[in-house]
Structure formats: structure tokens, C-alpha cells
Design a protein around this motif. Structure first.
Motif, mmCIF file in Angstrom:
data_model
loop_
_atom_site.group_PDB
_atom_site.id
_atom_site.type_symbol
_atom_site.label_atom_id
_atom_site.label_comp_id
_atom_site.label_asym_id
_atom_site.label_seq_id
_atom_site.Cartn_x
_atom_site.Cartn_y
_atom_site.Cartn_z
ATOM 1 N N ILE A 125 0.684 -1.011 -0.038
ATOM 2 C CA ILE A 125 -0.043 -0.084 -0.150
ATOM 3 C C ILE A 125 0.959 1.333 0.003
ATOM 4 N N ASN A 126 2.023 1.377 0.877
ATOM 5 C CA ASN A 126 2.904 2.483 0.761
ATOM 6 C C ASN A 126 3.431 2.543 -0.434
ATOM 7 N N ILE A 127 3.859 1.431 -1.070
ATOM 8 C CA ILE A 127 4.669 1.780 -2.272
ATOM 9 C C ILE A 127 3.639 2.067 -3.335
ATOM 10 N N ASN A 128 2.448 1.841 -3.456
ATOM 11 C CA ASN A 128 1.473 2.336 -4.294
ATOM 12 C C ASN A 128 1.148 3.780 -4.110
ATOM 13 N N GLN A 129 0.936 4.114 -2.964
ATOM 14 C CA GLN A 129 0.813 5.542 -2.745
ATOM 15 C C GLN A 129 1.991 6.371 -3.159
ATOM 16 N N ARG A 130 3.262 6.139 -2.901
ATOM 17 C CA ARG A 130 4.478 6.728 -3.397
ATOM 18 C C ARG A 130 4.310 6.778 -4.639
ATOM 19 N N ILE A 131 4.010 5.783 -5.622
ATOM 20 C CA ILE A 131 4.251 5.938 -6.839
ATOM 21 C C ILE A 131 3.013 6.926 -7.434
ATOM 22 N N GLY A 136 1.196 10.378 -10.383
ATOM 23 C CA GLY A 136 -0.150 10.295 -10.833
ATOM 24 C C GLY A 136 -0.910 8.996 -10.674
ATOM 25 N N GLU A 137 -2.274 8.810 -11.045
ATOM 26 C CA GLU A 137 -2.959 7.680 -10.926
ATOM 27 C C GLU A 137 -2.938 6.970 -12.077
ATOM 28 N N ARG A 138 -1.921 7.178 -13.018
ATOM 29 C CA ARG A 138 -1.839 6.078 -14.163
ATOM 30 C C ARG A 138 -0.814 5.156 -13.951
ATOM 31 N N TYR A 139 -0.218 5.493 -12.774
ATOM 32 C CA TYR A 139 0.920 4.594 -12.412
ATOM 33 C C TYR A 139 0.593 3.759 -11.024
ATOM 34 N N GLY A 140 1.199 2.839 -10.594
ATOM 35 C CA GLY A 140 1.107 2.120 -9.462
ATOM 36 C C GLY A 140 1.166 0.565 -9.642
ATOM 37 N N LEU A 141 0.625 -0.009 -8.669
ATOM 38 C CA LEU A 141 0.787 -1.508 -8.705
ATOM 39 C C LEU A 141 -0.579 -2.139 -9.017
ATOM 40 N N THR A 142 -0.220 -3.311 -9.381
ATOM 41 C CA THR A 142 -1.410 -4.367 -9.417
ATOM 42 C C THR A 142 -0.880 -5.625 -8.923
ATOM 43 N N PHE A 143 -1.909 -6.428 -8.479
ATOM 44 C CA PHE A 143 -1.464 -7.472 -7.769
ATOM 45 C C PHE A 143 -2.601 -8.727 -7.952
ATOM 46 N N ALA A 144 -1.840 -10.064 -8.058
ATOM 47 C CA ALA A 144 -2.734 -11.052 -8.404
ATOM 48 C C ALA A 144 -2.060 -12.341 -7.593
ATOM 49 N N SER A 145 -2.765 -13.212 -6.927
ATOM 50 C CA SER A 145 -2.435 -14.322 -6.455
ATOM 51 C C SER A 145 -3.384 -15.488 -6.506
ATOM 52 N N PRO A 158 6.707 5.865 -14.662
ATOM 53 C CA PRO A 158 6.940 6.745 -16.107
ATOM 54 C C PRO A 158 8.503 6.420 -16.115
ATOM 55 N N ILE A 159 8.820 6.320 -17.671
ATOM 56 C CA ILE A 159 10.054 6.288 -17.912
ATOM 57 C C ILE A 159 10.874 7.778 -17.323
ATOM 58 N N ILE A 160 11.904 7.771 -16.677
ATOM 59 C CA ILE A 160 12.521 8.920 -16.225
ATOM 60 C C ILE A 160 14.239 8.411 -16.447
ATOM 61 N N CYS A 161 14.889 9.155 -17.320
ATOM 62 C CA CYS A 161 16.317 9.116 -17.407
ATOM 63 C C CYS A 161 16.955 10.356 -17.300
#
Length: 165
Positions: A125-131, A136-145, A158-161
Motif C-alpha cells: 500500500i505504501n509503495i502504491n501511494q508513493r508511486i 499520478g493515478e496512471r501509475y502504481g501497483l497491480t497484484f494477483a495471487s 513513468p520512464i525517467i532518465c
């Protein structure tokens, strides 16, 4: 702090080697990079986004499993996204625990629920919130199990270089 994907992967490999020694060669891992590896390894994101995902796979998936366990990290890009897919063949989660975690990720908080046998997902949850806060909302985590099969976490960034030195 911002790090390159190369730096984050080096830390993860060190962590996994330590865990492999701890588990007496029970843990196997591989990193697959699709595309221009040197370019992709220079992409940047906030430090310690990926390591807690790997720790979660070891602690909740592989450690309680009988027999060897595998973690695969697959990294690829789209036109403007860096996608890091982490898959383990650990014990997986019950469907009810999975749905609870997905709801917490969607809400962006851990709620007041007691921890399940898999923990309460605070790290994810913390990782997702940090992202989301950083990009922005376009990025984050998805989880399956799937119980008895394993778990998958996908980080979309996002790609950042840029030159961070």
C-alpha cells in the motif's frame, strides 16, 4: 532519493543472495530485461520501491513454502512506461485476502483491519501511494495471487532518465 534501476537491482540481488544462504539454496531468482538493457538500467525512480515487493515475495510466499521457491523479475517498457513484473511460485493467497488487499490498494490505506496470515499489505500500500503521489493515478501497483500457485506484483512507472549525479 532517486536511484537507477541498476542500483535497485544490485541491492535486490544482494538481498536475495543473503536470503538464499539463509534458506540453504531453497530460493532461486532471475532477472529478465526485455529491450535495450543498458538504457533500461539507467531509468530512475524513488529508492526502495522494488525491494519491499521482493521482501514480501520471500517472506509471505517462498519462506512458508515446502521445497524450493522461485522469484522472477521481468522488466520491460512501453512507449512511456517502465513495467516491472515480479512473480513468485510461493504459497499464494486466499481469494478473500487477495480481494481485501486489492481494495486497500484502491483506497490507498491499510484500514483498521487486523493482519491476515499474509500480513496486512502495508508495504504494498505504501509503495502504491508513493508511486501515485510522485507520478499520478496512471501509475502504481497491480497484484494477483492464487492459493498454492504464487503471486504477481506489477509496478508501472513513468520512464525517467536524467543525469542524477
Amino acid at each position: 532519493h532517486i536511484v537507477t534501476l541498476r542500483e535497485e537491482l544490485e541491492n535486490i540481488k544482494s538481498y536475495l543472495l543473503i536470503q538464499n544462504n539463509r534458506f540453504k539454496d531453497k530460493l532461486f531468482f532471475e532477472v529478465l530485461i526485455d529491450g535495450d538493457e543498458e538504457k533500461i538500467l539507467q531509468y530512475q525512480f524513488p529508492k526502495l520501491l522494488l525491494q519491499p515487493v521482493i521482501e514480501n515475495a520471500v517472506y509471505h510466499g517462498i519462506e512458508p513454502k515446502i521445497g524450493p521457491g522461485h522469484i522472477r523479475i521481468r522488466i520491460f517498457t512501453t512507449e512511456n512506461k517502465l513495467i516491472i513484473h515480479v512473480q513468485d511460485d510461493g504459497i499464494g493467497m486466499e481469494e478473500s485476502d487477495l480481494q481485501s488487499l486489492k481494495e486497500k490498494l484502491r483506497r490507498g490505506k491499510d484500514g483498521d483491519e487486523p493482519p491476515t496470515s499474509h500480513g496486512n499489505g502495508i508495504a504494498l500500500i505504501n509503495i502504491n501511494q508513493r508511486i501515485i503521489l510522485n507520478y499520478g493515478e496512471r501509475y502504481g501497483l497491480t497484484f494477483a495471487s492464487t492459493k498454492g500457485v504464487g503471486s504477481e506484483v506489477e509496478l508501472t512507472l513513468p520512464i525517467i532518465c536524467e543525469d542524477i549525479r
